[in-house]
Design a protein around this motif. Structure first.
Motif, PDB file in Angstrom:
ATOM      1  N   GLN A  32      15.184  19.639   6.207  1.00  0.00           N
ATOM      2  CA  GLN A  32      14.298  19.005   7.181  1.00  0.00           C
ATOM      3  C   GLN A  32      15.107  18.311   8.269  1.00  0.00           C
ATOM      4  OE1 GLN A  32      11.903  16.508   4.596  1.00  0.00           O
ATOM      5  NE2 GLN A  32      10.153  17.865   4.868  1.00  0.00           N
ATOM      6  N   LEU A  33      16.180  17.611   7.883  1.00  0.00           N
ATOM      7  CA  LEU A  33      17.015  16.938   8.876  1.00  0.00           C
ATOM      8  C   LEU A  33      17.709  17.941   9.784  1.00  0.00           C
ATOM      9  CD1 LEU A  33      18.564  14.068   6.733  1.00  0.00           C
ATOM     10  CD2 LEU A  33      16.837  13.878   8.521  1.00  0.00           C
ATOM     11  N   ALA A  34      18.129  19.073   9.219  1.00  0.00           N
ATOM     12  CA  ALA A  34      18.760  20.109  10.042  1.00  0.00           C
ATOM     13  C   ALA A  34      17.757  20.690  11.034  1.00  0.00           C
ATOM     14  CB  ALA A  34      19.331  21.202   9.150  1.00  0.00           C
ATOM     15  N   GLY A  35      16.513  20.895  10.603  1.00  0.00           N
ATOM     16  CA  GLY A  35      15.487  21.396  11.507  1.00  0.00           C
ATOM     17  C   GLY A  35      15.157  20.408  12.600  1.00  0.00           C
ATOM     18  N   ARG A  36      15.118  19.139  12.242  1.00  0.00           N
ATOM     19  CA  ARG A  36      14.859  18.119  13.256  1.00  0.00           C
ATOM     20  C   ARG A  36      15.995  18.078  14.269  1.00  0.00           C
ATOM     21  NH1 ARG A  36      14.655  11.554  13.097  1.00  0.00           N
ATOM     22  NH2 ARG A  36      15.080  11.458  15.297  1.00  0.00           N
ATOM     23  N   ALA A  37      17.233  18.157  13.788  1.00  0.00           N
ATOM     24  CA  ALA A  37      18.379  18.135  14.693  1.00  0.00           C
ATOM     25  C   ALA A  37      18.340  19.327  15.637  1.00  0.00           C
ATOM     26  CB  ALA A  37      19.675  18.131  13.890  1.00  0.00           C
ATOM     27  N   LEU A  38      17.889  20.457  15.132  1.00  0.00           N
ATOM     28  CA  LEU A  38      17.825  21.663  15.956  1.00  0.00           C
ATOM     29  C   LEU A  38      16.811  21.523  17.084  1.00  0.00           C
ATOM     30  CD1 LEU A  38      18.701  24.649  16.270  1.00  0.00           C
ATOM     31  CD2 LEU A  38      16.784  25.222  14.798  1.00  0.00           C
ATOM     32  N   LEU A  39      15.654  20.901  16.786  1.00  0.00           N
ATOM     33  CA  LEU A  39      14.582  20.848  17.768  1.00  0.00           C
ATOM     34  C   LEU A  39      14.531  19.560  18.588  1.00  0.00           C
ATOM     35  CD1 LEU A  39      11.736  22.407  15.634  1.00  0.00           C
ATOM     36  CD2 LEU A  39      13.050  23.494  17.444  1.00  0.00           C
TER      37      LEU A  39
END
Length: 69
Positions: A32-39
């Motif tokens: 989830q943190l990686a997805g947030r960082a991506l977007l």
């Protein structure tokens, strides 16, 4: 006098579901943190390049599709 009674130890079905999901998938929060960082998380803005971009803008015509002829 309290207007509502608080029940100690109550856990909603959704909270239980999320806890079970996190137990089954321990890497879930990292994903989830990686997805947030991506977007959402962006790199800091370089102020010099931002100023250069603002200064190099060309004024636009009020009506873009009208020629000056």
């Amino acid at each position: 006098m309290a207007l509502s009674k608080q029940i100690n130890g109550y856990e909603s079905e959704i909270t239980k579901f999320i806890a079970e999901l996190k137990q089954k998938n321990p890497q879930l929060e990292a994903e989830q943190l990686a997805g947030r960082a991506l977007l959402w998380d962006k790199t800091p803005i370089d102020l010099d390049s931002q100023l250069r971009t603002q200064e190099s803008k060309v004024p636009q015509q009020p009506y873009v599709y009208q020629n000056e002829h």
